[in-house]
Write a protein that holds these residues in place. Structure first.
Motif, short mmCIF file in Angstrom:
data_model
loop_
_atom_site.label_atom_id
_atom_site.label_comp_id
_atom_site.label_asym_id
_atom_site.label_seq_id
_atom_site.Cartn_x
_atom_site.Cartn_y
_atom_site.Cartn_z
N GLU A 101 -14.66 -1.73 -10.79
CA GLU A 101 -13.28 -2.36 -10.27
C GLU A 101 -12.92 -3.20 -11.38
OE1 GLU A 101 -13.35 -2.03 -5.59
OE2 GLU A 101 -14.60 -3.79 -6.38
N TRP B 110 -6.94 1.15 -5.30
CA TRP B 110 -6.90 -0.25 -5.36
C TRP B 110 -7.07 -0.86 -4.11
CZ3 TRP B 110 -3.86 0.74 -1.38
CH2 TRP B 110 -2.75 1.72 -1.56
N ARG B 111 -7.37 -2.23 -3.97
CA ARG B 111 -7.53 -2.74 -2.53
C ARG B 111 -7.32 -4.41 -2.78
NH1 ARG B 111 -12.86 -5.47 -2.43
NH2 ARG B 111 -13.86 -5.42 -4.28
N PHE B 112 -7.03 -4.86 -1.77
CA PHE B 112 -6.69 -6.34 -1.85
C PHE B 112 -7.59 -7.16 -1.27
CE2 PHE B 112 -3.07 -3.50 -0.55
CZ PHE B 112 -2.40 -3.30 -1.70
N ALA C 240 0.63 -1.22 -0.07
CA ALA C 240 0.02 -0.16 -0.10
C ALA C 240 0.93 1.33 0.04
CB ALA C 240 -1.03 0.06 1.21
N ARG D 154 -9.42 0.12 -8.77
CA ARG D 154 -10.57 0.84 -8.57
C ARG D 154 -10.51 2.12 -8.97
NH1 ARG D 154 -11.76 0.77 -1.93
NH2 ARG D 154 -9.85 1.93 -1.53
N ALA E 129 -5.70 5.93 -3.22
CA ALA E 129 -5.68 4.49 -2.97
C ALA E 129 -6.66 3.77 -3.85
CB ALA E 129 -6.02 4.13 -1.32
N ASP F 114 1.13 7.27 -5.34
CA ASP F 114 -0.51 7.21 -5.36
C ASP F 114 -0.85 8.69 -5.46
OD1 ASP F 114 -3.11 7.26 -4.76
OD2 ASP F 114 -2.84 6.57 -2.61
#
Length: 187
Positions: free
Chosen positions: A157, A48-50, A37, A100, A46, A41
Motif C-alpha cells: 500500500e 483504496w481505503r481511508f 468511495a 492499494r 476499491a 473504479d
C-alpha cells in the motif's frame, strides 16, 4: 452557472494551520467517505481505503512522526519537533487516503492509483460542498515506512495523501493558474 460548477471553479486549498473546528460530525464523516468511495473504479476493485485521523489518534500518530523526524534529524530543536508532532493535528479531521493498487489481469496498476487520487479529490470537493475547507497534502511522512507502518499500511500500500478538513475564516484568494493554451492540445 450551476452550483456544482461554481464550487469546482472556486474551490481552493486552505493551509492546515488555518483550519479550525468544528469539524464534521460522525454522520458528516460517513457521508464524506461514502461520496469519496463513489469514484471511477474499473473492475470494482476499491483500490483504496481511508484512515480517519482525529482527536487522540492525531496525537498518537503525531508522536510517531516526531520520533521519526528526530531520528533522521538529531539537530532538530523542540520547536521543529512540536511542528512535526502536530502536523496532523492542526485540522479537526484528517483522512489518509491509501492506494492499494496491485497486479491485476485486466486493470493496470496506474488506473488503480488514479482511482485513489480521484477518491482524495472527491473527498475534497464533497467537504467543500458541505461548507468545510480542505488541503490535500502528502508531505514527507507519506514516504516514511515507520509512519506507514504505524498507520497500518501493508508493504504493497502507498499513501495517496492526507486530506485535512476543517473550517476557515475565509477562502484564500485565487492564484494565477496556467493559461489553458499552455496545457491544452487540440487535435
Amino acid at each position: 452557472m450551476n452550483d456544482t460548477l461554481v464550487l469546482l471553479r472556486t474551490r481552493r486549498s486552505v493551509a492546515p494551520a488555518q483550519l479550525t473546528g468544528p469539524g464534521p460530525t460522525p454522520e458528516e464523516v460517513e457521508t464524506l467517505l461514502t461520496i469519496a468511495a463513489r469514484v471511477p473504479d474499473h473492475g470494482k476493485l476499491a483500490p483504496w481505503r481511508f484512515i480517519v485521523i482525529e482527536g487522540e489518534g492525531a496525537a498518537r500518530i503525531g508522536a510517531v512522526i516526531a520520533a521519526a523526524y528526530a531520528a533522521d534529524h538529531p539537530e532538530a530543536d523542540e520547536a521543529r519537533l512540536a511542528l512535526e508532532r502536530n502536523r496532523l493535528a492542526q485540522a479537526p479531521l484528517v483522512v489518509a487516503v491509501v492506494s492499494r493498487a496491485g497486479p491485476h489481469v485486466k486493470i493496470p496498476e496506474w488506473e488503480q492509483v488514479l482511482s485513489a487520487g480521484a477518491a482524495a479529490m472527491t473527498l475534497c470537493v464533497a467537504a467543500n460542498a458541505m461548507g468545510f475547507r480542505t488541503a490535500w497534502l502528502t508531505e514527507w511522512m507519506a514516504y516514511d515506512r515507520r509512519i506507514l507502518d504505524a498507520l497500518g499500511l501493508t508493504p504493497g500500500e502507498r499513501l495517496a495523501g492526507f486530506v485535512h478538513v476543517g473550517r476557515a475564516a475565509q477562502t484564500p484568494p485565487d492564484r494565477p493558474r496556467p493559461e489553458l493554451s499552455a496545457v491544452v492540445t487540440r487535435f
